[in-house]
Write an enzyme that holds these catalytic residues in place. Structure first.
Site, short mmCIF file in Angstrom:
data_model
loop_
_atom_site.label_atom_id
_atom_site.label_comp_id
_atom_site.label_asym_id
_atom_site.label_seq_id
_atom_site.Cartn_x
_atom_site.Cartn_y
_atom_site.Cartn_z
N GLU A 197 0.81 -1.22 0.00
CA GLU A 197 0.00 0.00 0.00
C GLU A 197 0.84 1.28 0.00
O GLU A 197 0.38 2.34 0.40
CB GLU A 197 -0.94 0.01 1.21
CG GLU A 197 -1.91 -1.15 1.26
CD GLU A 197 -2.96 -1.12 0.15
OE1 GLU A 197 -2.87 -0.26 -0.74
OE2 GLU A 197 -3.88 -1.95 0.20
N HIS B 171 -3.43 2.80 7.96
CA HIS B 171 -4.40 2.13 7.08
C HIS B 171 -4.85 0.84 7.74
O HIS B 171 -4.02 0.01 8.12
CB HIS B 171 -3.79 1.85 5.72
CG HIS B 171 -4.61 0.91 4.87
ND1 HIS B 171 -5.96 1.11 4.64
CD2 HIS B 171 -4.29 -0.25 4.22
CE1 HIS B 171 -6.42 0.12 3.88
NE2 HIS B 171 -5.43 -0.71 3.61
N HIS C 247 -8.10 -2.38 8.05
CA HIS C 247 -9.29 -3.07 7.54
C HIS C 247 -10.25 -3.31 8.70
O HIS C 247 -10.77 -4.40 8.89
CB HIS C 247 -8.90 -4.41 6.90
CG HIS C 247 -7.93 -4.29 5.77
ND1 HIS C 247 -7.28 -5.38 5.25
CD2 HIS C 247 -7.49 -3.22 5.06
CE1 HIS C 247 -6.48 -4.99 4.26
NE2 HIS C 247 -6.59 -3.68 4.14
N TYR D 54 -17.07 14.21 18.40
CA TYR D 54 -15.72 13.64 18.44
C TYR D 54 -15.25 13.24 17.04
O TYR D 54 -14.06 13.35 16.72
CB TYR D 54 -15.68 12.47 19.42
CG TYR D 54 -16.25 12.87 20.74
CD1 TYR D 54 -15.56 13.71 21.60
CD2 TYR D 54 -17.54 12.46 21.11
CE1 TYR D 54 -16.11 14.12 22.79
CE2 TYR D 54 -18.10 12.87 22.31
CZ TYR D 54 -17.38 13.71 23.15
OH TYR D 54 -17.93 14.14 24.33
N HIS E 95 -13.07 -1.86 1.18
CA HIS E 95 -11.68 -2.17 1.52
C HIS E 95 -11.32 -1.80 2.96
O HIS E 95 -10.90 -2.67 3.73
CB HIS E 95 -10.77 -1.42 0.52
CG HIS E 95 -9.30 -1.63 0.72
ND1 HIS E 95 -8.38 -1.27 -0.24
CD2 HIS E 95 -8.57 -2.11 1.76
CE1 HIS E 95 -7.16 -1.54 0.19
NE2 HIS E 95 -7.25 -2.05 1.42
#
Length: 224
Positions: free
Chosen positions: A69, A88, A90, A115, A155
């Site tokens: 990535e 990043h 998942h 928030y 994703h």
């Protein structure tokens, strides 16, 4: 920011239950290098030998092989000079919201809690690109508006910040906002009004623009 911070942040996100298996990756940007978790590593078990060293264009220099990535991380750095760390994940709730139609063109997640606005701000849905594709960077760079977080269609999520703590805080808060979004989806919910949302974002250094957003009842009013 150091290798130790990458390792500790990976463990924090793993303990929070939002980094399943060997998914997810972290990076930090120094003056002339990017340090990034290596491919196939578990964020909860990172070690010094699992860290890759890249140049600012994302070219591998030394250490572990970087995550696939790299284009995603490089694009988040390119969007904002103040971004010094990228996370990043998942995480399950963000993946679920990334499988839905976005709330608006500029944010897949509505202004549902203060928030979310204070720590994350508007979060566009990036069109689907296969994981690891160089086109992921192009898609992030093409997204409209300013943002420090995005959902990647079908994703996961990506967040950025001035340091790893800020990027990780945003990732945790985005997962919570996605959870609440799912719990209230399809109900007559109340959201923060545009003026309040913009004010919170401005006060905390995030971004919010209600242009083109659907109208839902503001918080504090009857939705029936």
């Amino acid at each position: 920011m150091s290798v130790t911070e990458l390792i500790e942040t990976g463990r924090r996100l793993d303990r929070a239950g939002i980094s399943p298996g060997s998914s997810g990756n972290l990076s930090v940007r120094t003056s002339d290098r990017i340090l990034m978790s290596g491919t196939g590593t578990s964020l909860g078990h990172l070690a010094e030998e699992d860290i890759a060293v890249l140049d600012l264009e994302g070219r591998w220099l030394s250490g572990a092989r970087p995550s696939k990535e790299v284009p995603l991380h490089a694009a988040m750095y390119a969007r904002e000079p103040g971004h010094r760390a990228v996370v990043h994940l998942h995480s399950p709730q963000s993946v679920a919201v990334a499988c839905l139609e976005p709330w608006s063109e500029l944010s897949a997640v509505p202004p549902i809690t203060p928030y979310f606005l204070m720590r994350v701000g508007q979060t566009p849905l990036i069109p689907f690109v296969p994981p690891g594709s160089p086109l992921m960077g192009d898609a992030v760079l093409a997204a409209p508006g300013r943002f420090r977080a995005a959902l990647l269609a079908n994703h996961g999520q990506v967040t950025a910040g001035a340091d790893l703590a800020a990027a990780a805080d945003a990732a945790v808060e985005l997962e919570e906002a996605c959870r609440i979004t799912l719990l209230t989806d399809g109900r007559a919910r109340r959201l923060l009004d545009p003026e309040t949302a913009a004010g919170l974002a401005a006060a905390w250094g995030t971004h919010w623009d209600d242009a083109g957003a659907p109208r839902e009842a503001p918080a504090g009013t009857s939705s029936r």
